[in-house]
Design an enzyme around this catalytic site. Structure first.
Site, PDB file in Angstrom:
ATOM      1  N   LYS A  41      -5.858  70.801 -13.612  1.00  0.00           N
ATOM      2  CA  LYS A  41      -5.156  72.149 -13.315  1.00  0.00           C
ATOM      3  C   LYS A  41      -3.622  71.686 -13.122  1.00  0.00           C
ATOM      4  O   LYS A  41      -3.362  70.668 -12.346  1.00  0.00           O
ATOM      5  CB  LYS A  41      -5.717  72.764 -12.004  1.00  0.00           C
ATOM      6  CG  LYS A  41      -6.830  73.564 -12.344  1.00  0.00           C
ATOM      7  CD  LYS A  41      -7.217  74.377 -10.999  1.00  0.00           C
ATOM      8  CE  LYS A  41      -8.313  75.234 -10.952  1.00  0.00           C
ATOM      9  NZ  LYS A  41      -8.638  75.777  -9.612  1.00  0.00           N
ATOM     10  N   ARG A  89     -12.486  84.885   3.728  1.00  0.00           N
ATOM     11  CA  ARG A  89     -11.511  86.240   3.714  1.00  0.00           C
ATOM     12  C   ARG A  89     -12.634  87.389   3.508  1.00  0.00           C
ATOM     13  O   ARG A  89     -12.373  88.542   4.348  1.00  0.00           O
ATOM     14  CB  ARG A  89     -10.812  86.414   2.535  1.00  0.00           C
ATOM     15  CG  ARG A  89      -9.647  85.277   2.565  1.00  0.00           C
ATOM     16  CD  ARG A  89      -8.925  85.277   1.424  1.00  0.00           C
ATOM     17  NE  ARG A  89      -9.579  84.521   0.382  1.00  0.00           N
ATOM     18  CZ  ARG A  89      -9.294  83.905  -0.880  1.00  0.00           C
ATOM     19  NH1 ARG A  89      -7.939  84.072  -1.009  1.00  0.00           N
ATOM     20  NH2 ARG A  89     -10.189  83.589  -1.419  1.00  0.00           N
ATOM     21  N   SER A 126      -3.442  82.313  -2.536  1.00  0.00           N
ATOM     22  CA  SER A 126      -2.081  81.731  -2.968  1.00  0.00           C
ATOM     23  C   SER A 126      -1.838  82.195  -4.431  1.00  0.00           C
ATOM     24  O   SER A 126      -0.862  82.264  -4.734  1.00  0.00           O
ATOM     25  CB  SER A 126      -2.472  80.073  -3.034  1.00  0.00           C
ATOM     26  OG  SER A 126      -2.650  79.547  -1.886  1.00  0.00           O
TER      27      SER A 126
END
Ligand code: PNS
Length: 159
Positions: A41, A89, A126
């Site tokens: 990545k 979350r 993010s």
């Protein structure tokens, strides 16, 4: 003394990460923040930049910040941590996180504890913060000031 490992991409760190790390500081004696370097990545901020941001945010706390490549549990064993901590979350995070926790426990015997994010940070990621910042949207309430400045600079360099 109990040492916890908080792993993640932190590209960039958000208020959700900061909240989970702050709460861990109230529970554990020391924290190691492990920033993944994933060769497949291309991050917006390189590992050294992410390490520097988090070091600066927690300069007065018992926090060690380092980056790693490869298996998380090998890094966790190297650092001799007692436990891995992950923020959750939403229920949608849980399935994948549970699978990783069970794999990591099988590989190393190290348990993972989950810390729910505070509701006001539940929508933060993010990736979304980067998308908003890339198009010039306001992210000041979603990330620490130094991260907001770094995002603004990175995207103004791109324009
Ligand atoms: O912030 P992220 O991107 O959700 O963090 C994911 C991270 C870094 C915790 C995860 O990708 C990871 O542990 N990577 C290291 C490679 C590894 O150990 N893979 C097996 C996990 S079961």
């Amino acid at each position: 003394m109990t040492v916890a490992l908080c792993p993640g991409s932190f590209d960039p760190p958000t208020n959700g990460h900061i909240d989970v790390i702050r709460r861990c500081l109230g529970i554990f004696d020391e924290l190691v923040i492990a920033i993944v370097r994933n060769p497949s990545k291309t991050p917006l901020f390189d590992a050294a930049e992410r390490v520097a941001m988090i070091e600066s945010l927690f300069k007065d706390d018992p926090v060690e910040v380092d980056s790693f490549e490869g298996l998380l549990v090998e890094f966790a064993q190297q650092k001799r941590v007692d436990v891995i901590v992950k923020g959750l979350r939403a229920v949608s995070d849980f399935e994948y996180e549970l699978q990783m926790a069970q794999m990591n426990e099988t590989l190393s015997g190290i348990s993972t504890l989950f810390v729910p994010t505070t509701p006001e940070n539940g929508f933060l990621s993010s990736s979304l913060v980067k998308e908003v910042a890339r198009f010039g949207g306001p992210v000041d309430t979603m990330v620490p000031a130094l991260v907001a400045e770094a995002l603004a600079k990175r995207f103004s360099d791109d324009r």
